[in-house]
Design an enzyme around this catalytic site. Sequence first.
Site, PDB file in Angstrom:
ATOM      1  N   LYS A  33      39.972  42.736  33.302  1.00 44.52           N
ATOM      2  CA  LYS A  33      40.721  41.483  33.243  1.00 44.52           C
ATOM      3  C   LYS A  33      39.744  40.325  33.285  1.00 44.52           C
ATOM      4  O   LYS A  33      38.743  40.384  33.995  1.00 44.52           O
ATOM      5  CB  LYS A  33      41.677  41.386  34.433  1.00 44.52           C
ATOM      6  CG  LYS A  33      42.885  42.299  34.304  1.00 44.52           C
ATOM      7  CD  LYS A  33      43.852  42.084  35.434  1.00 44.52           C
ATOM      8  CE  LYS A  33      45.052  43.012  35.315  1.00 44.52           C
ATOM      9  NZ  LYS A  33      45.913  42.723  34.146  1.00 44.52           N
ATOM     10  N   ARG A  70      51.960  51.876  31.781  1.00 43.05           N
ATOM     11  CA  ARG A  70      52.804  52.713  30.918  1.00 43.05           C
ATOM     12  C   ARG A  70      52.286  54.143  30.859  1.00 43.05           C
ATOM     13  O   ARG A  70      53.067  55.067  30.641  1.00 43.05           O
ATOM     14  CB  ARG A  70      52.896  52.064  29.519  1.00 43.05           C
ATOM     15  CG  ARG A  70      51.599  51.967  28.789  1.00 43.05           C
ATOM     16  CD  ARG A  70      51.648  50.973  27.637  1.00 43.05           C
ATOM     17  NE  ARG A  70      51.641  49.579  28.106  1.00 43.05           N
ATOM     18  CZ  ARG A  70      51.727  48.516  27.320  1.00 43.05           C
ATOM     19  NH1 ARG A  70      51.858  48.666  26.010  1.00 43.05           N
ATOM     20  NH2 ARG A  70      51.702  47.298  27.818  1.00 43.05           N
TER      21      ARG A  70
END
Length: 486
Positions: free
Chosen positions: A265, A340
Amino acid sequence: MPANFTNCFLMLPEIKLTDVSVPHEGLILLAKDHESAKSFFQGMPEELVIANKIAGRTGIIPLDLPERTIILYLESISSINQPVRNEALRKAGAEAAEAIEKRKLKTVFITGAPETDALLFLEGMLLSSYRFLKHKNKPEIASLSTILLNKDICHESALTELLNLVQGVNIARDLVNEPVSYLTAEKLAEVFQKLGEEAGFNVEVLNKTKIESLKMGGLIAVNLGSPNPPTFSILEYKPEKPVNTNPYVLVGKGVVYDTGGLSLKPTPNSMDKMKSDMAGSAAVAGAIYAIARNKLPLHVIGLIPATENRPDGNAMAPGDVITMFDGTTVEVLNTDAEGRLILADALSFAKKYNPALTIDLATLTGAAARAIGKEGIVYMGNASENIKKAFTASGNEVYERLVEFPLWEEYKKQLESDIADLKNIGSGEAGAITAGKFLEHFVSYPWLHLDIAGSAFLDSRDSYRGKNATGTGVRLLYNFFKKMSN
Ligand code: BES
Ligand code: ZN
Ligand code: ZN
């Protein structure tokens, strides 16, 4: 009194059903209108001053009188629809709690409203009083130690139900607020076990060896860069005579810290809140806790895949192909789309239970947070219109409002990979939906997906939701499952 596994149990004041003769420093009167407020004080020393002070005002009105503090809640007639009116009561409770703390009152007596209103007000008061003080050497102790509730308006059972639910929310908040060094995947699983012992549900924790032997490729891949092993927790509440023959399954994203992995990130600030990336799992645990404590006659199973997502020499690299629990191959083009991957394994695992309905909760995408902010939850899924109707009604009732996003077939194109069955990211557009489409691939039963990225963790205080962890999802799930148990 429950044991102190998380910190929140220390927070709740004692709540007693009594009559007004028990001494109190503050009186809270919930009044429908000015007339009923005035008639309550008729013949009392405060009568005149109250009539003067409330003229033309609505909402929370604190009055510091010589004998005692009186906090009035005068309902505004503009709150017409039921969910909005209920939410106003919760927010009024939060405002009253603030007024109480400001005045350092120790004991208050609440009266004036029917049970449902009084409990909504109390819900707001209790939720707003939550603080995460575990790591403070000098915690500020709340002044309010006892809440007296007029015994003529409230039943013990309804009060207990609310308290168990509030505990469930606060458990979720404690877990979300806890930094990763104190809450690895293994620690998270340990907390689940303790909660299970206390509330009466079973917890089985699959360790790394078991996860590997089951070939949960998504969970293993996300864990590769982490110094700490993953866990897969199975929480099961099965009362004697459940009303459902097929269980309800809840799946919660348990990324105890999300750095993004090798697709790191960007700094600054984008990682600051990423200890909260297990808020889905916290909501599942908090909801099952409340369901079990309140003995809802439902068979409910919680599945929690948990791990850190970190970069390391061994971490999965963008471009890797992994094989999931169900055999699907996935080209991982961004290791920051990790949620996910672990959820997909849990959703495939859920199939063995032949669930009546599976609901997953996850801080899954920044896109969901950008789309509707902190005011609600993005959801999607293939469950029936009846289920969706009941679920969105619950969302309105607890004010964790739901916005449905479509799972149109066209979005699936974005997940086509040149070399594997799927890739783990779309083109960038409709990011919350492509994440949902990815999950849909692994689902073979009625299902709802809740993206709670916007509402799980707040930068600034918002009434009873507070600052930082909100415990979002717990009240929503509880409300919905209570309906399903009737
Ligand atoms: N945990 C994040 C999503 C998130 C972002 C939660 C902000 C709360 C606040 C998730 O794992 C993530 O990084 N998602 C990526 C997906 C992208 C790489 C396709 C995102 O939303 O940017
Ligand atoms: Zn991520
Ligand atoms: Zn994440």
